[in-house]
Structure formats: C-alpha cells, structure tokens
Write a protein that holds these residues in place. Structure first.
Motif, PDB file in Angstrom:
ATOM      1  N   ALA A  20       0.820  -1.210   0.000  1.00  0.00           N
ATOM      2  CA  ALA A  20       0.000   0.000   0.000  1.00  0.00           C
ATOM      3  C   ALA A  20       0.858   1.267   0.000  1.00  0.00           C
ATOM      4  O   ALA A  20       2.093   1.215  -0.004  1.00  0.00           O
ATOM      5  N   VAL A  21       0.189   2.395   0.030  1.00  0.00           N
ATOM      6  CA  VAL A  21       0.837   3.693  -0.167  1.00  0.00           C
ATOM      7  C   VAL A  21       1.969   3.951   0.826  1.00  0.00           C
ATOM      8  O   VAL A  21       2.952   4.617   0.480  1.00  0.00           O
ATOM      9  N   GLU A  22       1.862   3.399   2.036  1.00  0.00           N
ATOM     10  CA  GLU A  22       2.900   3.656   3.048  1.00  0.00           C
ATOM     11  C   GLU A  22       4.272   3.163   2.606  1.00  0.00           C
ATOM     12  O   GLU A  22       5.301   3.663   3.089  1.00  0.00           O
ATOM     13  N   ALA A  23       4.315   2.198   1.693  1.00  0.00           N
ATOM     14  CA  ALA A  23       5.608   1.700   1.211  1.00  0.00           C
ATOM     15  C   ALA A  23       6.392   2.781   0.468  1.00  0.00           C
ATOM     16  O   ALA A  23       7.606   2.655   0.280  1.00  0.00           O
ATOM     17  N   ALA A  24       5.705   3.862   0.104  1.00  0.00           N
ATOM     18  CA  ALA A  24       6.428   4.980  -0.522  1.00  0.00           C
ATOM     19  C   ALA A  24       7.451   5.579   0.444  1.00  0.00           C
ATOM     20  O   ALA A  24       8.424   6.203   0.009  1.00  0.00           O
ATOM     21  N   ARG A  25       7.255   5.367   1.765  1.00  0.00           N
ATOM     22  CA  ARG A  25       8.253   5.839   2.740  1.00  0.00           C
ATOM     23  C   ARG A  25       9.600   5.158   2.512  1.00  0.00           C
ATOM     24  O   ARG A  25      10.638   5.712   2.879  1.00  0.00           O
ATOM     25  N   ALA A  26       9.566   3.942   1.968  1.00  0.00           N
ATOM     26  CA  ALA A  26      10.806   3.212   1.683  1.00  0.00           C
ATOM     27  C   ALA A  26      11.243   3.393   0.235  1.00  0.00           C
ATOM     28  O   ALA A  26      12.438   3.416  -0.061  1.00  0.00           O
ATOM     29  N   ILE A  27      10.270   3.512  -0.678  1.00  0.00           N
ATOM     30  CA  ILE A  27      10.636   3.589  -2.107  1.00  0.00           C
ATOM     31  C   ILE A  27      11.222   4.961  -2.445  1.00  0.00           C
ATOM     32  O   ILE A  27      12.234   5.056  -3.159  1.00  0.00           O
ATOM     33  N   GLU A  28      10.608   6.029  -1.932  1.00  0.00           N
ATOM     34  CA  GLU A  28      11.100   7.368  -2.314  1.00  0.00           C
ATOM     35  C   GLU A  28      12.570   7.579  -1.917  1.00  0.00           C
ATOM     36  O   GLU A  28      13.347   8.117  -2.722  1.00  0.00           O
ATOM     37  N   PRO A  29      12.996   7.130  -0.717  1.00  0.00           N
ATOM     38  CA  PRO A  29      14.417   7.334  -0.376  1.00  0.00           C
ATOM     39  C   PRO A  29      15.397   6.534  -1.239  1.00  0.00           C
ATOM     40  O   PRO A  29      16.603   6.810  -1.216  1.00  0.00           O
ATOM     41  N   LEU A  30      14.901   5.569  -2.022  1.00  0.00           N
ATOM     42  CA  LEU A  30      15.809   4.893  -2.961  1.00  0.00           C
ATOM     43  C   LEU A  30      16.405   5.906  -3.935  1.00  0.00           C
ATOM     44  O   LEU A  30      17.497   5.702  -4.466  1.00  0.00           O
ATOM     45  N   CYS A  31      15.696   6.991  -4.157  1.00  0.00           N
ATOM     46  CA  CYS A  31      16.222   8.079  -4.994  1.00  0.00           C
ATOM     47  C   CYS A  31      17.499   8.660  -4.382  1.00  0.00           C
ATOM     48  O   CYS A  31      18.458   8.952  -5.103  1.00  0.00           O
ATOM     49  N   MET A  32      17.515   8.796  -3.051  1.00  0.00           N
ATOM     50  CA  MET A  32      18.722   9.307  -2.386  1.00  0.00           C
ATOM     51  C   MET A  32      19.890   8.350  -2.622  1.00  0.00           C
ATOM     52  O   MET A  32      20.995   8.764  -2.961  1.00  0.00           O
ATOM     53  N   LEU A  33      19.591   7.056  -2.440  1.00  0.00           N
ATOM     54  CA  LEU A  33      20.633   6.032  -2.616  1.00  0.00           C
ATOM     55  C   LEU A  33      21.108   6.014  -4.068  1.00  0.00           C
ATOM     56  O   LEU A  33      22.313   5.966  -4.345  1.00  0.00           O
TER      57      LEU A  33
END
Ligand SMILES: NC(=O)c1ccc[n+]([C@@H]2O[C@H](COP(=O)([O-])OP(=O)(O)OC[C@H]3O[C@@H](n4cnc5c(N)ncnc54)[C@H](OP(=O)(O)O)[C@@H]3O)[C@@H](O)[C@H]2O)c1
Length: 213
Positions: A180-193
């Motif tokens: 669900a949408v809360e997984a964006a908390r983990a996916i968006e920071p992949l951009c930092m990595l």
C-alpha cells in the motif's frame, strides 16, 4: 492507451517517448508549451497541452513534476478530472537545500512520504508509485548484462498496480509490488541512494535489481 503526462522535464520526455514507442497515444502537459517544441519535433504524433488538457487526455496519467510542487500541479490538472484515474507517481520529495556529501535532503520524514500526502489530498485518485528510483535515461527498456532491473511500486489500488505492472513489463522492467501507499516511505528514499554514485563518482547509469534465491 491514451497517456497524459503532467510535466515537461526529462522524466516526462523520456516516458512520453517510451509510451509512443510502445504504440500509446501521448500528451505532455506543461505551463509553457513552447519549450517542448524540440521534443515534439523528435516525437512524431505527440501532443502538447496544459496540465489540465493532459489530465483529461489520459486514460492513465503520469505525474512528473518537481516534488515540492506536486500538489500544485495536481490542482492545476483538475481534481475532478483526475478522480478515479490511475496516476503514476514518479516524484520524489527532494528539498531545496543542497545534498550533503552526495546525500540529497528530503522534505518528508521516514514516517511520511510524498505519495501519502498526494493520496490524502486526493483520496479518489488511484496513485501508483513507479519510476522514482532510476534515472530518466534508463526508464525505457534499459539494457543490462544482469537482465531486467527491478522497479519497486506501491499503491492502494490493486487493479491500478496491475495496469502499471503491464506498462513496466513493456518498458523492460520486472516489478516488485511492495503493497500500500505507506511503502512509498521506503521507495522514495531509494532516490537518495540512487543519486549518491552520481554525485560522488558521476555514475548515473545504474539501476536496482532484487536478487532472489
Ligand atoms: N530526472 C530524473 O532522472 C528523475 C528520475 C526519477 C524520478 N524523478 C522525479 O521525477 C519528477 C520530475 O523530474 P524531472 O527531472 O523530469 O523534472 P523537474 O525539473 O523535477 O520538474 C519539471 C516539471 O515541474 C513543473 N513545475 C516546476 N515548478 C512548478 C510550479 N510552481 N507549479 C507547477 N509545476 C511546476 C514544470 O512545469 P512546466 O512544464 O510548466 O515548466 C515541469 O513540468 C521529480 O519529482 C523528480 O524527483 C526524476
């Protein structure tokens, strides 16, 4: 499909060209159509319109604007037009402050994400996070010796994620649905990595792949 892209930057241009290549009809939306003249010259059949026109055109819509104006862009696109539509959210919550030793600053915390803010504001829009963790040059049919890279997606609407997984399959990705949408908390920071090797070593051509036994 008719695909409307809200945005005119590198992501909208790459994905727009990709959708055209795969036989879809495409409209890019911008507040300044003149700047897309060169892109349109290279992409026969592409349409250019306003954010609202692109949102209306799309059976599915791609959101590809700066993260800190994503809500403004959706407002310009027209909430009633977007209601019930699939919106592929490529955005990242990158703050205005510069990176520190190659590490981007975000304006969200680890207990929130940009896509959750979008979903809370527009509950009837079927947001799917995708294409946020790879550079625009590698979004469409990237070629790697290790095979297809992995695109991490999430969203509350299973049918919407199915449609986006189909697009990702066409675009040469394997998809990992993280829920669900809360997984964006983990996916968006992949951009930092993803950006660190770029800032530190000028390496911008990698992609993530999940290895399984
Ligand atoms: N660049 C990449 O390789 C990459 C990769 C993955 C994810 N992303 C994410 O994808 C998104 C798009 O990135 P991008 O590099 O293609 O372009 P960008 O430079 O981040 O965004 C350009 C878009 O933002 C819109 N915009 C700027 N200010 C605005 C405002 N005040 N109100 C409404 N719209 C405004 C512009 O609208 P106009 O067309 O009207 O000028 C333009 O369409 C970003 O959130 C980024 O973090 C980027």
């Amino acid at each position: 499909m008719n695909v409307g892209l809200i945005g005119s930057g590198p992501v909208a241009q790459s994905l727009g060209a990709g959708f055209l290549k795969h036989g879809h009809a495409v409209m890019l939306g911008t507040r300044d159509a003149a700047k897309l003249a060169p892109w349109r010259g290279q992409n026969a059949g592409a349409r250019i319109g306003s954010f609202a026109e692109a949102a209306a055109f799309g059976e599915i819509v791609v959101l590809a604007v700066k993260g800190d104006v994503a809500l403004d862009a959706l407002s310009l696109a027209g909430p009633s037009t977007l209601a019930g539509k699939i919106v592929v959210d490529t955005t990242n919550p990158i703050a205005a402050a510069p990176p520190v030793n190659g590490v981007l600053k975000f304006f969200t915390s680890l207990d929130d994400s940009l896509m959750e803010r979008l979903q809370r504001t527009y509950p009837s829009v079927r947001f799917v996070k995708a294409f946020s963790s790879v550079g625009n040059a590698k979004m469409v049919n990237p070629q790697y010796a290790a095979g297809r890279p992995t695109m991490f997606i999430c969203g509350n609407d299973a049918a919407a994620k199915q449609v986006v997984s189909g697009v990702l399959d066409q675009f040469g990705w394997e998809t990992l649905d993280l829920g669900a949408v809360e997984a964006a908390r983990a996916i968006e920071p992949l951009c930092m990595l993803w950006c660190i090797p770029g800032f530190l070593q000028n390496g911008w051509t990698h992609a993530f792949k999940l290895l399984r036994k």
